[in-house]
Structures are given as C-alpha cells and as structure tokens.
Motif scaffolding. Structure first.
Motif, short mmCIF file in Angstrom:
data_model
loop_
_atom_site.label_atom_id
_atom_site.label_comp_id
_atom_site.label_asym_id
_atom_site.label_seq_id
_atom_site.Cartn_x
_atom_site.Cartn_y
_atom_site.Cartn_z
N GLN A 34 0.94 -1.07 0.02
CA GLN A 34 -0.02 0.04 0.10
C GLN A 34 0.77 1.27 0.02
N MET A 40 -8.07 1.43 1.57
CA MET A 40 -9.44 1.57 1.19
C MET A 40 -9.53 2.86 0.25
N ARG A 300 -20.33 -8.50 9.94
CA ARG A 300 -19.24 -7.68 9.52
C ARG A 300 -17.95 -8.18 9.56
N PRO A 302 -14.79 -10.40 8.41
CA PRO A 302 -14.35 -10.83 7.39
C PRO A 302 -13.89 -12.27 7.68
N ARG A 304 -11.42 -15.06 6.11
CA ARG A 304 -10.15 -14.98 5.19
C ARG A 304 -10.05 -16.60 4.41
N PHE A 325 -12.44 -8.02 3.03
CA PHE A 325 -13.45 -6.89 3.14
C PHE A 325 -13.53 -6.37 1.67
N ARG A 354 -12.56 -18.15 13.86
CA ARG A 354 -12.16 -17.99 15.31
C ARG A 354 -12.81 -19.08 16.32
N GLY B 31 -3.66 -0.25 9.22
CA GLY B 31 -4.22 0.32 8.04
C GLY B 31 -5.96 0.28 8.34
N ASP B 32 -6.64 0.41 7.27
CA ASP B 32 -8.15 0.62 7.61
C ASP B 32 -8.64 -0.40 8.30
N VAL B 33 -9.00 -0.17 9.49
CA VAL B 33 -9.88 -1.28 10.37
C VAL B 33 -11.29 -1.34 9.85
N VAL B 34 -11.72 -2.58 9.58
CA VAL B 34 -13.04 -2.87 9.02
C VAL B 34 -13.90 -3.64 9.97
N PHE B 35 -13.41 -4.09 11.24
CA PHE B 35 -14.19 -5.00 11.87
C PHE B 35 -13.51 -5.16 13.20
N GLU B 37 -13.70 -7.43 16.94
CA GLU B 37 -14.66 -8.20 17.56
C GLU B 37 -14.32 -8.08 19.12
N VAL B 53 -10.13 -8.73 18.69
CA VAL B 53 -9.57 -9.08 17.35
C VAL B 53 -10.07 -8.03 16.36
N GLU B 55 -9.52 -6.23 12.83
CA GLU B 55 -9.43 -6.70 11.38
C GLU B 55 -9.45 -5.60 10.50
N SER B 56 -8.15 -5.59 9.60
CA SER B 56 -8.06 -4.28 8.85
C SER B 56 -8.52 -4.76 7.48
N VAL B 57 -8.31 -4.22 6.28
CA VAL B 57 -8.69 -4.72 5.14
C VAL B 57 -7.95 -5.90 4.82
N LYS B 58 -6.65 -6.08 5.15
CA LYS B 58 -5.86 -7.12 4.68
C LYS B 58 -5.83 -8.37 5.54
N ALA B 59 -5.81 -8.07 7.15
CA ALA B 59 -5.66 -9.25 8.02
C ALA B 59 -6.07 -8.96 9.31
N ALA B 60 -6.22 -10.08 10.03
CA ALA B 60 -6.82 -9.99 11.49
C ALA B 60 -5.72 -9.74 12.38
N ASP B 80 -20.63 -0.52 14.94
CA ASP B 80 -21.09 0.18 13.73
C ASP B 80 -20.12 0.95 12.90
N PRO B 82 -16.39 0.75 12.78
CA PRO B 82 -14.86 0.33 13.24
C PRO B 82 -13.75 1.29 12.85
#
Lengths: 376, 121
Positions: A34, A40, A300, A302, A304, A325, A354, B31-35, B37, B53, B55-60, B80, B82
């Motif tokens: 990136q 994003m 929500r 993801p 993987r 995502f 998980r 990076g961008d956090v999307v979720f 837990e 946990v 999760e970013s766009v790429k990894a947890a 609602d 992240p």
C-alpha cells in the motif's frame, strides 16, 4: 523470514519507495502492499477514477514458431480456450491445464500482428518458471518461448483510464475490451492491451524497462491517477469474483469446478483436443461434486482464506479460498468451494471464524458489476 | 495515568478501572480497520490473554488483555463504525474496560516517553 536483500526489484522499485510504498515480499519481489493513501482509499480511487499498478513482476513472454506452424494452435494443447481463431491483436483469458485437467495457472494469450502469428502471453509472477516449463515441454521442438526480461508492465485501471491514456495516445480509445496493439507513447513503442483484473475498464501497458519510471511518473502526474498497491489489487479483483491463482485454484481444480467454464471454447469442447479433456468433458456432462461459489457473510467479520465452511448441522463442507473486506460492497465478501448441493444462491451456510459459527449465504458473483468497455 | 505495552496497547487507569485500546502507531501499521470483535462483558482475562480481534482490510490481529481483570464495558460504537480505531485510536476508538485484578501488573509497563522511544527503535 524472507531476506529482503534477495528479493527481486521491478524497474519501478525506487519510485515505489519514493512514493512511500510499504514494501513487502511478494512472489520473490519487493512490492508495495500500500501507499500512504491506504488500501481503502486506493481501492475506491480505482473504482472512481484511475489506479496505476506495477505488475512488472508478472511474466511476459513471446511464443514463436520455428517451422511456420501457428504457435497459438500448439498452445491449445494445454489451454482449453478458442485461441487459434484469435485474429491479430485479439486476446483471451485462459488457463494452463495439467494432464489431470487441473488448472495450473491462469493467463492472458494474445495473437500479435506479426505475420508468423506470434503469441504474447502474460502469466502470474509466482508461477512464471513453472508455467514456462510446462509450456516449453508441451510445445515440442518447433516452438520457442522467449521471456521478455527487459519489459515492465503497468496496469491503468478505472473509469478514467481511457481519458488519461488517450491524452498521451488518442488511439487507445479505439481499442475494445480484450484488444491489444502497438502504441507509441512519448516516442517509445509500447504494447497496450485493453484488459485488466479489477472489474473496471482499463489497460495493461508493456513498456521497455528503461522507460517504465518516466512513463509511470507521467501517468501519476495526472490528477485522476493514484499509485495502487497489492492490498487494493486483491480487494479489487475479489469484488468482481475473479480467481487468484494459487488460492482459488492450485493444480487440483478443473475449470468447471472453479466455475470459469466460460473460458472453455465451444468447438474445443466438441473436439476434446486438450490435455485433461476426459475429466473436463465428463464434468460438463455429469456435473461436479464441488463448485466455487460466492459467499456473503451476514455479519461484519471478514472470513479469510482457509476459513472452514460448515452446514447447519455443523459438518465442515468446504473452505474459503479468497476472502476479505470489499470496500465497494461495504462489507465482507468471500469465495470458496462447496459441494454442488450447497451451491445454489441463497443457501445458508456457516463460516467458522475463530472457532465460532458465523452465518453466511451462498451469493451470486460478481459482487460488484464488471464494467469492461465492450464495443457496441 | 496512561501506560503502554510492547504489543501497542494503551491502558488508561481510573481508580480500579482500566480502559484499553490500541495506539496510534498500531492503527497506522494496521491500516483501514473494517471490523472489531469485542469481548463479552463479564469475561475474565489473565494478562496476555486474547481479548479482542481487530481486522484491517488485509488481515486479522489479536488484541491482548494487557492486564488481568474482568470486562465491565465494551465500546459498542466500534460495531457500527470500526474506522473509529483509525480516526481516534486513543479516544473514541477504545476497545473495552477491565476491572483491574492486580494493579502491580501496571508497574512493568511503559509510560508515554518510554513507549515513544520503543516505537522509535
């Protein structure tokens, strides 16, 4: 750990670093995952305007004939698409099969304008050597495979790709989807193909390596263009439901199981004149046991690659092969293999994330509409 | 009092309650956090246990309980939105609150200056 000193560099390495790209090992190369914009925004910029990708790590090669025979006809032995019928400047997405009818890799094959019917191919970075070996072995003595080591490859993708590139070379606007031609860009002869792997309109541009840096800078100077890394490249190809070699197929899956039967040529199927045809024709006639499907997680979180897919009774029935995502979708998306009985759109499944079962549904792909520029 | 761990969590202590999040340095690296837990209210954790946990766009990535204790509250706003983790890592992007079981565990953690040095290395 990969020693970063042993990683290969593309001709754009210095530019990536200068732009603040976060460099990671990928298929033996140091590549930007990136830039400061972030995954994003890079993703969204490509969908809204135009993104520039360095795909120089991918393998470009010519396939030529020694004896006047059509090299592309020979490629049909290991590729099940209608390739020999390609007119000069036309290209096709196809797959490289093994004896068992499994997909070893996917690739683009173009017939160039040379009178001998030369083929230009582009293969995935991670499987370059394997693919070249497979092709050379299957071609016999009358054909040569010539890797183009001194070429860089740039992809310009997005709805503004045409207007950006046409400012430099107006004729690129006349190319239709899956057409390619030589174009002189700022005095340098380049090879421009209207194709890509983001679901957007766009171009892949093969340039001499010494021209790559200057040309990339020229494109990036345009207000509509941003540099895009591997992270967004992955989410951009996942949303239109496009397979990732080595993940969504790995040598064992057939084109029918991978749900890319569209790449099988109609007459090729009738003739059955490619390796692995027995299995593939049988699967087409009788159906397959497992199939690649789209999966839409309800929540929500993801799911993987490697996430198990279970049925309502808790039995594991499949696995996610690509997932994450989707910025354009605005939520998690995935694809994976399930038994054919579970492949209908709307089928409820659970994803074991998980250790917890997360509800999900089998969904139609693409998740995001493909916007290729087809000629009317 | 705010303390920091080598795993890039921050702990704001108010009496016997610790509010926990990830540092600006950590969100920037993710990076961008999307979720996110979050743990359950009432769950008890030992120091270093997996508690959340992100999760970013790429990894947890796991978030550990930096200190032993029982979860008293979670930041449901993260469910609602992240991206609060990115935009406000050390404030609105907090993850959960713990009732501190052993405040001695805080002694080993870094203060702000030490953490700044830690991430500068």
């Amino acid at each position: 750990m990969t020693d970063t000193n042993t990683l290969l560099k593309t001709p754009l390495y210095d530019l990536h670093v200068e732009l603040g790209g976060k460099m990671v090992p990928f298929a033996g190369y140091a590549m930007p995952v990136q830039y400061p914009l972030g995954v994003m925004k890079e993703h969204n910029h490509t969908r809204e305007k135009a993104g520039l990708f360095d795909v120089s790590h991918m393998g470009q090669a010519y396939v030529r004939s020694n004896d006047g025979s059509d090299p592309i006809k020979h490629l049909e032995k290991i590729m099940p698409s209608a390739l020999a019928v390609l007119k000069p400047g036309k290209m096709r997405y196809t797959v490289l099969l093994n004896e068992a009818g499994g997909i070893e890799d996917d690739l683009m094959v173009t017939r160039t304008h040379e009178p001998d019917g030369m083929a230009y191919i582009v293969v995935n970075a991670a499987f370059k050597d394997k693919d070249y070996d497979l092709i050379e072995k299957s071609l016999g003595d009358n054909l040569n495979l010539e890797p183009l080591e001194d070429r860089a490859l740039l992809a310009l993708q997005g709805p503004q790709a045409e207007s950006v590139l046409a400012e430099i070379a107006p004729e690129v606007a006349n190319l239709g989807f899956m057409e390619a031609t030589s174009v002189t860009l700022e005095g340098v002869v380049c090879w421009v193909a209207r194709c890509g792997y983001t679901g957007e309109d766009g171009y892949e541009i093969s340039v001499p390596e010494e021209f790559a840096d200057a040309f990339a800078r020229r494109l990036l100077a345009h207000e509509d263009v941003e540099a895009i890394g591997l992270g967004a490249r992955d989410s951009l190809r996942l949303e239109p439901g496009l397979c990732l070699s080595g993940h969504d197929f790995d040598g064992s899956k057939s084109p029918v199981e991978a749900n890319i039967s569209f790449c099988l040529g109609k007459k090729r199927k009738e003739a059955g004149d490619f390796i692995g045809a027995d299995r593939i024709l049988k699967e087409l006639a009788e159906g397959v046991d497992t199939l690649r499907v789209g999966i839409l997680p309800s929540g929500r979180a993801p799911a993987r690659e490697g996430t198990e897919i279970a049925n309502a009774e808790g039995t594991v029935i499949g696995v996610i092969t690509s997932g994450g995502f989707g910025p354009t979708v605005g939520g998690p998306i995935a694809m994976g293999y399930v038994p054919a009985d579970y492949s209908a759109e709307g089928t409820e499944v659970n994803l074991i994330v998980r250790g917890k079962a997360m509800p999900a549904k089998v969904a139609a792909m693409p998740f995001v509409e493909q916007r290729y520029k087809r000629k009317s | 009092m705010i303390k920091y761990t080598e795993d890039h969590e921050w702990i704001a202590v108010d009496g016997d309650i610790a509010t926990i999040g990830i540092t600006d340095h950590a969100q920037n690296a993710l990076g961008d956090v999307v979720f996110v837990e979050l743990p359950e209210v009432g769950a008890a954790y030992g120091q270093g246990d997996d508690a959340a946990v992100v999760e970013s766009v790429k990894a947890a990535s796991e978030v550990y309980a930096p200190i032993s204790g029982e979860v008293t509250e979670v930041n449901s706003a993260l469910e609602d939105d992240p991206s609060l983790v990115n935009s406000s890592a050390t404030d609105a992007g907090w993850f959960f609150k713990l009732k501190i079981a052993d405040s001695n565990e805080l002694d080993e953690m870094m203060d702000e200056d030490a953490y700044s040095d830690f991430i500068a290395d």
